[in-house]
Design a protein around this motif. Sequence first.
Motif, mmCIF file in Angstrom:
data_model
loop_
_atom_site.group_PDB
_atom_site.id
_atom_site.type_symbol
_atom_site.label_atom_id
_atom_site.label_comp_id
_atom_site.label_asym_id
_atom_site.label_seq_id
_atom_site.Cartn_x
_atom_site.Cartn_y
_atom_site.Cartn_z
ATOM 1 N N GLY A 69 -93.675 -26.910 23.739
ATOM 2 C CA GLY A 69 -93.104 -26.564 24.534
ATOM 3 C C GLY A 69 -94.122 -27.920 25.674
ATOM 4 N N SER A 70 -95.062 -28.858 24.680
ATOM 5 C CA SER A 70 -95.610 -29.497 26.004
ATOM 6 C C SER A 70 -95.143 -30.875 26.034
ATOM 7 N N VAL A 71 -94.246 -31.573 25.691
ATOM 8 C CA VAL A 71 -93.332 -31.985 26.182
ATOM 9 C C VAL A 71 -91.908 -31.793 26.944
ATOM 10 N N LEU A 72 -92.217 -30.219 27.249
ATOM 11 C CA LEU A 72 -91.100 -29.708 29.316
ATOM 12 C C LEU A 72 -91.923 -30.058 29.814
ATOM 13 N N LEU A 73 -93.512 -30.100 30.522
ATOM 14 C CA LEU A 73 -94.027 -30.111 31.472
ATOM 15 C C LEU A 73 -94.155 -31.271 31.928
ATOM 16 N N ASN A 74 -94.141 -31.410 33.500
ATOM 17 C CA ASN A 74 -93.845 -32.549 34.253
ATOM 18 C C ASN A 74 -95.225 -33.197 34.846
ATOM 19 N N SER A 75 -94.531 -34.153 34.970
ATOM 20 C CA SER A 75 -96.477 -34.722 35.230
ATOM 21 C C SER A 75 -96.842 -34.472 37.156
ATOM 22 N N LYS A 76 -98.315 -34.235 36.893
ATOM 23 C CA LYS A 76 -98.481 -33.455 37.766
ATOM 24 C C LYS A 76 -99.572 -34.195 38.835
ATOM 25 N N GLY A 77 -99.833 -35.154 39.508
ATOM 26 C CA GLY A 77 -101.131 -35.486 40.318
ATOM 27 C C GLY A 77 -101.405 -36.696 39.744
ATOM 28 N N LYS A 78 -102.659 -36.743 39.443
ATOM 29 C CA LYS A 78 -102.920 -38.514 38.202
ATOM 30 C C LYS A 78 -103.106 -38.030 36.861
ATOM 31 N N ASN A 79 -102.311 -37.240 36.593
ATOM 32 C CA ASN A 79 -102.205 -36.355 35.043
ATOM 33 C C ASN A 79 -100.227 -37.143 35.191
ATOM 34 N N LYS A 80 -100.152 -37.833 33.664
ATOM 35 C CA LYS A 80 -99.169 -37.823 33.978
ATOM 36 C C LYS A 80 -98.540 -37.201 32.038
ATOM 37 N N ALA A 81 -97.463 -36.660 32.550
ATOM 38 C CA ALA A 81 -97.224 -36.030 31.186
ATOM 39 C C ALA A 81 -96.738 -36.281 30.527
ATOM 40 N N GLU A 82 -96.923 -36.042 29.130
ATOM 41 C CA GLU A 82 -96.259 -35.869 27.776
ATOM 42 C C GLU A 82 -94.831 -36.808 27.559
ATOM 43 N N LYS A 83 -94.031 -36.155 28.069
ATOM 44 C CA LYS A 83 -92.039 -36.430 28.652
ATOM 45 C C LYS A 83 -92.636 -37.721 29.489
ATOM 46 N N ASP A 84 -93.210 -37.935 30.416
ATOM 47 C CA ASP A 84 -93.190 -39.299 30.950
ATOM 48 C C ASP A 84 -94.078 -40.670 29.819
ATOM 49 N N GLY A 85 -94.521 -40.416 28.469
ATOM 50 C CA GLY A 85 -95.062 -41.397 27.955
ATOM 51 C C GLY A 85 -93.422 -42.162 27.711
ATOM 52 N N PRO A 86 -94.199 -43.651 26.695
ATOM 53 C CA PRO A 86 -92.916 -44.673 26.535
ATOM 54 C C PRO A 86 -91.781 -44.020 25.716
ATOM 55 N N PRO A 87 -92.773 -43.347 24.492
ATOM 56 C CA PRO A 87 -91.520 -43.099 23.765
ATOM 57 C C PRO A 87 -90.729 -42.165 24.513
ATOM 58 N N ASN A 88 -91.193 -41.036 25.371
ATOM 59 C CA ASN A 88 -90.244 -39.788 25.220
ATOM 60 C C ASN A 88 -89.387 -40.175 26.880
ATOM 61 N N VAL A 89 -89.452 -41.760 27.619
ATOM 62 C CA VAL A 89 -88.585 -41.457 28.725
ATOM 63 C C VAL A 89 -87.590 -41.541 28.580
ATOM 64 N N SER A 90 -86.447 -41.617 27.134
ATOM 65 C CA SER A 90 -85.212 -41.566 26.917
ATOM 66 C C SER A 90 -85.371 -40.505 27.126
ATOM 67 N N LEU A 91 -85.706 -39.597 26.493
ATOM 68 C CA LEU A 91 -85.263 -38.018 25.717
ATOM 69 C C LEU A 91 -84.730 -37.125 26.855
ATOM 70 N N HIS A 92 -83.518 -35.896 26.876
ATOM 71 C CA HIS A 92 -82.684 -35.987 27.973
ATOM 72 C C HIS A 92 -82.005 -34.896 26.376
ATOM 73 N N ALA A 93 -81.620 -33.362 27.567
ATOM 74 C CA ALA A 93 -81.164 -32.288 26.968
ATOM 75 C C ALA A 93 -81.639 -31.297 27.333
ATOM 76 N N PHE A 94 -82.866 -31.579 28.901
ATOM 77 C CA PHE A 94 -83.740 -30.722 29.371
ATOM 78 C C PHE A 94 -83.136 -29.595 29.546
ATOM 79 N N TYR A 95 -81.797 -29.862 30.427
ATOM 80 C CA TYR A 95 -81.287 -28.498 31.277
ATOM 81 C C TYR A 95 -80.491 -27.867 30.478
ATOM 82 N N VAL A 96 -80.470 -28.209 29.070
ATOM 83 C CA VAL A 96 -79.725 -27.078 28.248
ATOM 84 C C VAL A 96 -80.880 -25.979 28.580
ATOM 85 N N ILE A 97 -82.138 -26.413 27.399
ATOM 86 C CA ILE A 97 -83.071 -25.239 27.420
ATOM 87 C C ILE A 97 -82.978 -24.232 28.765
#
Length: 314
Positions: A69-97
């Motif tokens: 579930g690490s891809v669900l975590l939001n970026s915080k402060g200086k830490n840019k989270a996994e979901k905001d990495g280039p391959p993941n910016v187009s991921l969607h459907a988080f709201y379903v979870i």
Amino acid sequence: MAALLSSLLIFSFLSLGTPLSSNYYQKTCPNAESIIRKAVTDATKNDKTVPAGLLRMHFHDCFVRGCDGSVLLNSKGKNKAEKDGPPNVSLHAFYVIDNAKKALESAYFLAPVYAHLRVYDVSGLIYMQSGGPSWDVPKGRKDGRTSKASESTQLPAPTFNISQLQQSFSQRGLSLEDLAALSGAHTLGFSHCSSFNNRIHNFNSTTDIDPSLQPSFAASLRRVCPAKNNAKTAGVPMDPSSTTFDNTYYKLILQQKVLFSSDNALLGSPKTKSLVSKFASSKDAFSKAFVKSMIKMSSITGGQEIRKDCRVVN
């Protein structure tokens, strides 16, 4: 959908050495699976891309630190989270979870493990909404606490050749058989031009178009994705039946009508080439192999906690 979410859960617990069980929630949440499936079904009625979105999310999560579930975590402060990495910016459907979690909390007054939710969502979606296989996934995983955008580069790229793909999969304990079967997930969804532009523009110093592409297919892609078009939303369906889980993808590989270099790369190994032919001729063979490899992939990871909120660690 339920199977995919369950497989994600499997990852987390295996790394902790905790045994998984198909009836892990039988006493605490006996109706969890049906509640989650309803959330997915309701979402899919309004958006036919939800199954592909959850399936892609599952793969992207599992290939980085496992299915925690690490891809669900939001970026915080200086830490840019996994979901905001280039391959993941187009991921969607988080709201379903999120919707599934709220429904479970309403029914059982508890905060479910997000890793489990993702696995359930995907498998249920594949089975119920897109005509794919269903499977019973062991449950009992936990959520991860670390998420780094820089680690999203570990995902296999659409430009990979067979050697790069094999290395990427083998590093995660996955075989060429798993590579061939799991690549079949490309039967669902949509691709932006950026993922296959390398095959239709400036392919190399001597030719503009990848010679392994069927000419009329390449021409159709160039019309949708002209060299000077920088529209981020432009793209095409993964295959003509992109909302149906079937074996069309493998037929297209043999016809040289697939989008990614990594798709065509499956013809670069005798083993994967043989499996492509097998799956192209039998949807049943593909479905069985896909289920086996999904369960295997979903048993890769480890987590440390049960998150109260999808987006942040406890």
